[in-house]
Scaffold this active site. Sequence first.
Site, PDB file in Angstrom:
ATOM      1  CG  ASP A   1      67.275  40.209   9.546  1.00  8.82           C
ATOM      2  OD1 ASP A   1      66.313  40.871   9.139  1.00  8.82           O
ATOM      3  OD2 ASP A   1      67.597  40.131  10.745  1.00  8.82           O
TER       4      ASP A   1
ATOM      5  CE  LYS B   1      62.220  36.462   5.302  1.00  9.35           C
ATOM      6  NZ  LYS B   1      63.382  36.663   6.164  1.00  9.35           N
TER       7      LYS B   1
ATOM      8  N   GLY C   1      61.556  43.550   7.654  1.00  6.97           N
ATOM      9  CA  GLY C   1      62.221  44.587   6.859  1.00  6.97           C
ATOM     10  C   GLY C   1      62.861  43.933   5.659  1.00  6.97           C
ATOM     11  CG  HIS C   2      61.231  41.795   3.083  1.00 12.52           C
ATOM     12  ND1 HIS C   2      60.107  41.172   2.636  1.00 12.52           N
ATOM     13  CD2 HIS C   2      61.661  41.091   4.137  1.00 12.52           C
ATOM     14  CE1 HIS C   2      59.860  40.121   3.404  1.00 12.52           C
ATOM     15  NE2 HIS C   2      60.787  40.059   4.328  1.00 12.52           N
TER      16      HIS C   2
ATOM     17  CD  GLN D   1      58.729  38.396  11.150  1.00 13.69           C
ATOM     18  OE1 GLN D   1      57.747  37.731  10.914  1.00 13.69           O
ATOM     19  NE2 GLN D   1      58.748  39.701  10.992  1.00 13.69           N
TER      20      GLN D   1
HETATM   21  P1  IMP Z   1      58.794  40.923  17.423  1.00 18.65           P
HETATM   22  O1  IMP Z   1      58.470  40.186  16.168  1.00 18.65           O
HETATM   23  O2  IMP Z   1      58.918  42.406  17.238  1.00 18.65           O
HETATM   24  O3  IMP Z   1      57.850  40.556  18.524  1.00 18.65           O
HETATM   25  O4  IMP Z   1      60.237  40.441  17.911  1.00 18.65           O
HETATM   26  C1  IMP Z   1      60.459  39.102  18.383  1.00 18.65           C
HETATM   27  C2  IMP Z   1      61.844  38.610  17.966  1.00 18.65           C
HETATM   28  O5  IMP Z   1      61.860  38.428  16.556  1.00 18.65           O
HETATM   29  C3  IMP Z   1      62.988  39.587  18.267  1.00 18.65           C
HETATM   30  O6  IMP Z   1      64.148  38.823  18.580  1.00 18.65           O
HETATM   31  C4  IMP Z   1      63.202  40.322  16.960  1.00 18.65           C
HETATM   32  O7  IMP Z   1      64.504  40.817  16.819  1.00 18.65           O
HETATM   33  C5  IMP Z   1      62.924  39.186  15.974  1.00 18.65           C
HETATM   34  N1  IMP Z   1      62.447  39.669  14.674  1.00 18.65           N
HETATM   35  C6  IMP Z   1      61.210  40.131  14.367  1.00 18.65           C
HETATM   36  N2  IMP Z   1      61.139  40.457  13.069  1.00 18.65           N
HETATM   37  C7  IMP Z   1      62.337  40.175  12.524  1.00 18.65           C
HETATM   38  C8  IMP Z   1      62.867  40.263  11.198  1.00 18.65           C
HETATM   39  O8  IMP Z   1      62.204  40.647  10.222  1.00 18.65           O
HETATM   40  N3  IMP Z   1      64.172  39.879  11.049  1.00 18.65           N
HETATM   41  C9  IMP Z   1      64.910  39.392  12.071  1.00 18.65           C
HETATM   42  N4  IMP Z   1      64.448  39.285  13.318  1.00 18.65           N
HETATM   43  C10 IMP Z   1      63.174  39.673  13.554  1.00 18.65           C
END
Ligand code: IMP
Length: 433
Positions: A13, A16, A40-41, A221
């Site tokens: 977040d 990017k 999420g962009h 991420q």
């Molecule tokens: P997962 O990727 O859904 O398995 O989540 C694993 C961890 O990564 C969790 O703490 C999510 O909140 C975090 N996470 C996954 N995708 C994002 C992102 O795009 N932005 C911020 N945190 C993320």
Amino acid sequence: MNTLAIIGAQWGDEGKGKITDYLAKQADYVVRYQGGNNAGHTIKFGGKTHALHLVPSGIFQADTKNILANGMVIDPVALCDELALIESHGFSTDTLHLSDRAHIVMPYHRSLDGMYESFKKEKVGTTAKGIGPAYSDKTLRRSVRVHTYIDETRLRLHLKENLPHVNALLKQHGFKSYDVETLIEESRPGRERLKSYVSDTSLILNEALNEHRTVLFEGAQGTMLCMDHGTYPFVTASSPTAAGIPLGAGVPPRSINRVLGIVKAYTTRVGGGPFPTEIEGDTANTIRKRGNEYGTTTGRPRRIGWLDAVQLKHSCRVNGFTGIALTLFDVLSSLDSLKIATAYSLDGKTIRSMPADPADLARVIPIYETLPGFKDDISKVRSFSDLPKDAKTYIEKIEALLDVPVQIFSVGPSREETVVRANPYKTGGDGND
Ligand code: IMP
């Protein structure tokens, strides 16, 4: 070769999407190489907000090709929905290529995601999109890849062999099981829709590199959510670092020229896990409100903290940033003072790197350097020299602490609210040109 990687330097977040969208106009190709629709962009232009989860941020540039590469996990339903939304806004999706080797997030992966979280005492706080279980199936060598997914006969054979193991696990823990023919039926429209995008994207990209095309790799991420270099086990299931690119896109490691670290001017995190500079109270609430710090994918309020140079140095080290884009800088205006953690204290000892054990990282006490805040609204600023003195000092402090130039800073969510001090495609590091 002319390539640039855009990498989240914190816990995701970082903005990017905005920076990729801005730099995509110089790119012939924009490539997502890891993750899935957990990302999420948000991109704002022309008075509209566009939220992307899977499709690369270059989709809004008419001449840019967009690649969903082999290292990704693709939820076909989410991808079809996103394509329909993009088209409904008047943009073409013909520039998209989906790797035949990417892996599919099946409906049962979302159930498994919930099931595994329910086993944990300390929750990872996943996005519940099935990302971890999809990557686990890849490692277990029982995953459905795109080339299998679009071929009904092969998909049926694959599911007949592999679904009983998944169902046994789900049933054992009281979760609903899945039926092969129902999965086949329900996936038919998506399979038909996606077929025309399927390509050998490694081949496309290597041809592009040989023709000296400009390629932008868009990390999702952030580094601290990397399986290897993040705050394990509170991480995502892929590698959002620059090292993830060669593997996830099928390009040689030497093809990565420059790496732009995207650094939010403060720190946020969603989900569980240690966060040394986390703050609560009025300042955190002000930042959350001004920065609209709520998850694009899940809507969850993000945890807020000060900038952490110990964490950022870790990120610089594993990614080799050749430049930094500092985002959401305007959010900090009006605060009396700004803090940057320059070291941690653990059991009375000063440490300058992140401990591996999350329990230790949760116990560290940040040692802060306090800088004066800047009162003025900076959203109209379009050059470094026009910034208030204390805002300049903040940027210079970051450069001094990290030994990486801040090439771009962002003073608002729109494309226009972006100040470029140096072109990240052309400057920083030795560039490997
Ligand atoms: P997962 O990727 O859904 O398995 O989540 C694993 C961890 O990564 C969790 O703490 C999510 O909140 C975090 N996470 C996954 N995708 C994002 C992102 O795009 N932005 C911020 N945190 C993320």
